[in-house]
Design a protein around this motif. Structure first.
Motif, PDB file in Angstrom:
ATOM      1  N   GLY A 494       0.823  -1.202   0.000  1.00  0.00           N
ATOM      2  CA  GLY A 494       0.000   0.000   0.000  1.00  0.00           C
ATOM      3  C   GLY A 494       0.854   1.247   0.000  1.00  0.00           C
ATOM      4  N   ARG A 495       1.894   1.255   0.806  1.00  0.00           N
ATOM      5  CA  ARG A 495       2.761   2.428   0.852  1.00  0.00           C
ATOM      6  C   ARG A 495       3.445   2.634  -0.501  1.00  0.00           C
ATOM      7  NH1 ARG A 495       7.385   1.677   4.619  1.00  0.00           N
ATOM      8  NH2 ARG A 495       8.419   1.055   2.709  1.00  0.00           N
ATOM      9  N   ASP A 496       3.944   1.531  -1.067  1.00  0.00           N
ATOM     10  CA  ASP A 496       4.576   1.601  -2.392  1.00  0.00           C
ATOM     11  C   ASP A 496       3.631   2.191  -3.422  1.00  0.00           C
ATOM     12  OD1 ASP A 496       6.866   0.582  -1.511  1.00  0.00           O
ATOM     13  OD2 ASP A 496       6.693  -1.375  -2.486  1.00  0.00           O
ATOM     14  N   LEU A 497       2.412   1.647  -3.449  1.00  0.00           N
ATOM     15  CA  LEU A 497       1.439   2.082  -4.451  1.00  0.00           C
ATOM     16  C   LEU A 497       1.134   3.570  -4.301  1.00  0.00           C
ATOM     17  CD1 LEU A 497      -1.061  -0.918  -4.430  1.00  0.00           C
ATOM     18  CD2 LEU A 497       0.450  -0.240  -6.299  1.00  0.00           C
ATOM     19  N   LEU A 498       0.961   3.999  -3.038  1.00  0.00           N
ATOM     20  CA  LEU A 498       0.616   5.400  -2.801  1.00  0.00           C
ATOM     21  C   LEU A 498       1.765   6.310  -3.244  1.00  0.00           C
ATOM     22  CD1 LEU A 498      -1.379   7.447  -1.652  1.00  0.00           C
ATOM     23  CD2 LEU A 498      -0.290   7.174   0.574  1.00  0.00           C
ATOM     24  N   GLU A 499       2.996   5.945  -2.871  1.00  0.00           N
ATOM     25  CA  GLU A 499       4.135   6.794  -3.234  1.00  0.00           C
ATOM     26  C   GLU A 499       4.337   6.832  -4.743  1.00  0.00           C
ATOM     27  OE1 GLU A 499       7.542   5.632  -0.969  1.00  0.00           O
ATOM     28  OE2 GLU A 499       6.698   6.458   0.894  1.00  0.00           O
ATOM     29  N   LYS A 500       4.122   5.681  -5.361  1.00  0.00           N
ATOM     30  CA  LYS A 500       4.285   5.615  -6.805  1.00  0.00           C
ATOM     31  C   LYS A 500       3.273   6.524  -7.502  1.00  0.00           C
ATOM     32  CE  LYS A 500       4.699   1.962 -10.224  1.00  0.00           C
ATOM     33  NZ  LYS A 500       4.354   0.573 -10.457  1.00  0.00           N
ATOM     34  N   GLU A 501       2.042   6.489  -7.009  1.00  0.00           N
ATOM     35  CA  GLU A 501       0.999   7.298  -7.619  1.00  0.00           C
ATOM     36  C   GLU A 501       1.270   8.792  -7.396  1.00  0.00           C
ATOM     37  OE1 GLU A 501      -1.235   5.851  -9.490  1.00  0.00           O
ATOM     38  OE2 GLU A 501      -2.263   7.710 -10.046  1.00  0.00           O
ATOM     39  N   LEU A 502       1.763   9.132  -6.201  1.00  0.00           N
ATOM     40  CA  LEU A 502       2.088  10.538  -5.926  1.00  0.00           C
ATOM     41  C   LEU A 502       3.158  11.023  -6.895  1.00  0.00           C
ATOM     42  CD1 LEU A 502       2.110  10.529  -2.029  1.00  0.00           C
ATOM     43  CD2 LEU A 502       0.706  12.024  -3.442  1.00  0.00           C
ATOM     44  N   ARG A 503       4.182  10.173  -7.110  1.00  0.00           N
ATOM     45  CA  ARG A 503       5.237  10.558  -8.047  1.00  0.00           C
ATOM     46  C   ARG A 503       4.671  10.719  -9.434  1.00  0.00           C
ATOM     47  NH1 ARG A 503       8.705   6.375  -5.696  1.00  0.00           N
ATOM     48  NH2 ARG A 503       9.772   7.438  -3.999  1.00  0.00           N
ATOM     49  N   LYS A 504       3.811   9.772  -9.806  1.00  0.00           N
ATOM     50  CA  LYS A 504       3.243   9.803 -11.144  1.00  0.00           C
ATOM     51  C   LYS A 504       2.419  11.067 -11.340  1.00  0.00           C
ATOM     52  CE  LYS A 504       0.154   6.937 -13.444  1.00  0.00           C
ATOM     53  NZ  LYS A 504      -0.641   5.730 -13.199  1.00  0.00           N
ATOM     54  N   MET A 505       1.672  11.453 -10.308  1.00  0.00           N
ATOM     55  CA  MET A 505       0.817  12.635 -10.429  1.00  0.00           C
ATOM     56  C   MET A 505       1.581  13.913 -10.104  1.00  0.00           C
ATOM     57  SD  MET A 505      -2.614  11.011  -8.677  1.00  0.00           S
ATOM     58  CE  MET A 505      -3.757  12.356  -8.984  1.00  0.00           C
ATOM     59  N   LYS A 506       2.901  13.750  -9.860  1.00  0.00           N
ATOM     60  CA  LYS A 506       3.781  14.891  -9.604  1.00  0.00           C
ATOM     61  C   LYS A 506       3.415  15.673  -8.352  1.00  0.00           C
ATOM     62  CE  LYS A 506       5.910  14.785 -13.841  1.00  0.00           C
ATOM     63  NZ  LYS A 506       5.764  13.327 -13.949  1.00  0.00           N
ATOM     64  N   TYR A 507       3.071  14.976  -7.289  1.00  0.00           N
ATOM     65  CA  TYR A 507       2.904  15.634  -6.010  1.00  0.00           C
ATOM     66  C   TYR A 507       4.088  15.304  -5.122  1.00  0.00           C
ATOM     67  CZ  TYR A 507      -1.994  16.473  -7.146  1.00  0.00           C
ATOM     68  OH  TYR A 507      -3.140  16.892  -7.728  1.00  0.00           O
ATOM     69  N   SER A 508       4.431  16.245  -4.228  1.00  0.00           N
ATOM     70  CA  SER A 508       5.510  15.990  -3.293  1.00  0.00           C
ATOM     71  C   SER A 508       5.045  14.993  -2.230  1.00  0.00           C
ATOM     72  CB  SER A 508       5.929  17.297  -2.630  1.00  0.00           C
ATOM     73  OG  SER A 508       6.542  17.015  -1.387  1.00  0.00           O
ATOM     74  N   ILE A 509       5.830  13.946  -2.041  1.00  0.00           N
ATOM     75  CA  ILE A 509       5.481  12.927  -1.053  1.00  0.00           C
ATOM     76  C   ILE A 509       5.550  13.513   0.353  1.00  0.00           C
ATOM     77  CG2 ILE A 509       6.178  10.708  -0.063  1.00  0.00           C
ATOM     78  CD1 ILE A 509       7.180   9.964  -2.887  1.00  0.00           C
ATOM     79  N   THR A 510       6.617  14.273   0.596  1.00  0.00           N
ATOM     80  CA  THR A 510       6.784  14.880   1.919  1.00  0.00           C
ATOM     81  C   THR A 510       5.592  15.747   2.276  1.00  0.00           C
ATOM     82  OG1 THR A 510       8.960  15.265   0.998  1.00  0.00           O
ATOM     83  CG2 THR A 510       8.619  15.832   3.301  1.00  0.00           C
ATOM     84  N   GLU A 511       5.171  16.554   1.295  1.00  0.00           N
ATOM     85  CA  GLU A 511       4.049  17.451   1.511  1.00  0.00           C
ATOM     86  C   GLU A 511       2.797  16.650   1.884  1.00  0.00           C
ATOM     87  OE1 GLU A 511       4.097  20.736   1.454  1.00  0.00           O
ATOM     88  OE2 GLU A 511       1.923  20.873   1.788  1.00  0.00           O
ATOM     89  N   PHE A 512       2.522  15.602   1.091  1.00  0.00           N
ATOM     90  CA  PHE A 512       1.336  14.783   1.314  1.00  0.00           C
ATOM     91  C   PHE A 512       1.366  14.135   2.695  1.00  0.00           C
ATOM     92  CE2 PHE A 512      -1.404  11.089   1.013  1.00  0.00           C
ATOM     93  CZ  PHE A 512      -2.480  11.559   0.271  1.00  0.00           C
ATOM     94  N   MET A 513       2.566  13.724   3.117  1.00  0.00           N
ATOM     95  CA  MET A 513       2.702  12.968   4.359  1.00  0.00           C
ATOM     96  C   MET A 513       2.700  13.853   5.602  1.00  0.00           C
ATOM     97  SD  MET A 513       2.707   9.850   3.727  1.00  0.00           S
ATOM     98  CE  MET A 513       2.616   8.934   2.196  1.00  0.00           C
TER      99      MET A 513
END
Ligand code: MN
Length: 715
Positions: A494-513
């Protein structure tokens, strides 16, 4: 050693700041200076100068890479938390929370307690990771701080010189390299060599000096000739003679070369306006100066993992001397010199820090690797060893079939590659193809190999693999597969999928988290912890996209509008889409539905509807765009689908399989054989009339004594 005292003042900084547009920014920088000046008043550096000289120099270094005003403020203030009686609250009140966080980050990296070797290294790495995750500017300021300390290292006792120089060579120079900040990296390396191996350093410096006049003349002649050639073809350009750093020469000498053999001592750099002109210039130069075979590298088409782009070639130049030539555009040159910091020079200042953070998270493979290592549970010593082995040293670069570069420790195998691409790929690997040929899983990858991994959804890791893989990352993933409960596997997925999607959609992971953001997500979904959230994504209850949309709603609207897209096309079809006539449909190639399978439709962006089997694993990620579909009575004549046949013998049974298939009127095309010890796996594409036809084939195959099992392939 003595040295002239440094006489830098705040005016030297302000004079450099013409690139800042807002009067307000200059005002704040002056305030930061006055504050720092007052707080450091009376303090002296070891060199005898007033302390304020140091933060001023750090700020000056940052102006050379066009740092934003917040970073300059933080540079001026970077030592007041530690050395003067100032606390975070006061800092925040006076200079705002961003500057406070930057100063706090730089201070924390500085506060490393020296004990045993690996203890202090791990402290460094961890703080650097934290610094980069929070705001990559922290690291850039720290690098500038270190650079000025190295420039003034002569003032410290020899013991300390060695220690700082070693730290710089081991941690800060590689860090600058991985962030692509070449100008800082190069100076850090030269300075550390000067204190670690003074004899070697001065020996090389002297040799360079002795040959300088002759080299300058040769380089000058070559520059003229190349310049004329490019003018003749009307290519606007700038040519620079290029000095090799002492450290890079030392590196080559260290690898056993003689000083006289280092031919790229003579080096040119050509800057042009467009990418096209880079290749044009290269062709023109090669047509006059014969290139040295195998020395041409195209880092434009294939950028290095730190984003560096350029063409490299070595040619026989004037008077028969060998010249190393780099050709790149002005924009590429900015990135080559300043790496991640080049955002400052090119972007709107307001956006630059966000862009830098996004680039760090998305483009710098180094950052991803180091983040992953920090998440794995391992001992401090293993952590330091892995960071050094895998992140900082001796890497090879291989390619995915799509041409993406993957960085791996040398000695890596296709399994390391598979795990680096994605844990799921690693765990379901059944075979590997390198440069078009099937290779065993313990094959040692080489630079520039093109690697394709064959997976099977039902495959899983074997304990054998622990002896095969080279990277700690892969080893840990394999180990944890055998120790983890299913729940943990889902959470990780789940974590992998979420991070991958954030990267794909060009959102900052740090920001989201960020805590406040995650709270919104958890409240909306009525979950209590982040692990619950990962679990819900990992087991398919929520798609990562729908989770992201909870925070970023605007994008969601755009997505939904696209949903209406399905254009009505005049396509006669064997598929009925409920409620819609004549729509373009195609059969998904991941699960290859055949007539009679349970199916479901997925609304694509602008390409009609793709039909998947209901059991297709990819559907979990598409939940919000599915549509009901069914087979019409208009059957196509043949449906392609992939079968994986597991045989229990190493004998080649291909002929038997082919005969059996043709007896059942099934056409085969493209059979791949993967040998695995005493077993063989056949991956074959077959064409069948419908599901019963396919089931018959599978049943008949399974009856054969040499076949263990037969499965349909899902990608
Ligand atoms: Mn400092």
């Amino acid at each position: 050693m003595s040295k002239k005292l440094d006489t830098i003042t705040i005016d030297d900084i302000l004079n450099q700041l013409t690139y800042l547009k807002e009067e307000e920014e200059i005002k704040k920088i002056k305030e930061a200076y006055l504050f720092a000046h007052e707080k450091h008043l009376g303090q002296k550096r070891k060199s005898g100068e007033d302390y304020i000289i140091h933060p001023l120099n750090v700020a000056l270094i940052l102006t050379e890479i066009y740092a934003d005003s917040e970073s300059i403020e933080a540079a001026l203030l970077h030592d007041v938390l530690e050395d003067c009686d100032v606390d975070l609250t006061e800092m925040e009140e006076k200079f705002g929370s961003t500057v406070m966080h930057l100063v706090d980050g730089v201070t924390k990296i500085g506060q490393i307690n020296f004990s045993t070797d690996s203890d202090y290294l791990i402290e460094y790495y961890k703080k650097i990771i934290v610094g980069m995750s929070e705001d990559v500017r922290v690291i850039i300021i720290k690098l500038a701080d270190r650079l000025h300390n190295m420039r003034t290292l002569w003032a410290l006792p020899v013991e300390k010189q060695k220690k700082k120089a070693k730290e710089t060579e081991e941690i800060f120079a590689p860090l600058a390299h991985h962030l692509g900040i070449h100008r800082i990296k190069s100076e850090l390396e030269d300075l550390s060599l000067r204190y670690l191996k003074p004899t070697v350093f001065y020996d090389i410096a002297e040799k360079l000096n002795k040959t300088k006049v002759e080299r300058d003349k040769t380089v000058g002649d070559m520059m003229n000739e190349v310049g004329e050639l490019l003018n003749l073809h009307h290519i606007n350009h700038e040519i620079k003679g290029r000095a090799k750093s002492i450290y890079s020469i030392y590196n080559k000498l260290d690898k056993g070369k003689k000083f006289s053999d280092i031919y790229d001592l003579l080096a040119l750099r050509i800057l042009v306006d467009t990418e096209q002109e880079c290749y044009l210039a290269l062709g023109i130069i090669h047509s006059k100066f014969r290139p040295l075979p195998k020395r041409f590298k195209d880092y434009i088409a294939m950028p290095k993992p730190n984003m560096y782009q350029s063409l490299h070639t070595t040619v026989f130049g004037v008077d028969g001397y060998l010249f190393e030539i780099q050709i790149r555009t002005y924009a590429m040159n900015e990135v080559a010199e300043n790496g991640i910091a080049s955002h400052w020079a090119y972007k709107e200042k307001k956006d630059a820090s966000r862009m830098m953070q996004n680039t760090t998270e998305q483009k710098l493979q180094f950052f991803k690797s180091i983040m992953e290592l920090s998440q794995d549970k391992m001992s401090s010593e293993d952590f330091v060893k892995s960071v050094k082995d895998e992140v900082l040293n001796n890497n090879i670069y291989v390619f995915t079939p799509k041409g993406d570069i993957i960085e791996l420790p040398s000695g890596s195998t296709p399994l390391d590659f598979a795990y680096r691409v994605h844990t799921r790929v690693g765990e379901t690997t059944v075979g590997a193809i390198v440069n078009g040929s099937i290779v065993p899983l313990d094959y040692e990858l080489k630079n520039n190999d093109i690697v394709k991994i064959n997976t099977n959804k039902n495959a899983h890791p074997s304990k054998e693999w622990l002896n095969i893989v080279k990277s700690t990352q892969a080893r840990n993933k394999i180990r944890s597969f055998f120790t983890k409960s299913e729940k943990e596997v889902f959470i990780e997925r789940g974590r992998d999928l979420l991070e991958k999607e954030l990267r794909k959609m060009k959102y900052s992971i740090t920001e989201f988290m960020k805590e406040e953001n995650i709270k919104v997500v958890l409240d909306t979904l009525k979950l209590s912890t982040i692990e619950d959230l990962y679990l819900e994504i990992g087991n398919g209850h929520h798609s990562p996209k729908s989770v992201i949309h909870i925070l970023y709603k605007e994008e969601e609207k755009e997505e939904k509008e696209e949903k209406k897209i399905p254009k009505l096309e005049n396509t006669t079809s064997d598929i009925i889409v409920s409620g819609i006539d004549k729509i373009k449909v195609n059969l998904a190639s991941c699960c290859d539905p055949v007539y009679g399978d349970d199916i479901v439709g997925f609304i694509t962006k602008g390409n009609g509807i793709s039909i998947h089997r209901s059991s297709c694993q990819n559907l979990a990620m598409m939940a919000d765009r599915l549509i009901e579909v069914s087979w019409s009575d208009k059957k196509e004549s043949k449906y392609g689908c992939d079968l994986v046949v597991y045989s229990n013998t190493s004998d080649n049974k291909l002929t038997d399989i082919t005969i059996l298939a043709s007896k059942l009127d099934v056409n085969l095309s493209g059979v791949k054989m993967i040998s695995r010890g005493n077993n063989t796996v056949y991956e074959m594409q077959c064409f069948v009339k419908d599901l019963p036809h396919l089931q018959k084939l599978m049943k008949e195959l399974e009856k054969e004594s040499y076949i263990k099992s037969v499965e349909r392939l899902m990608r």
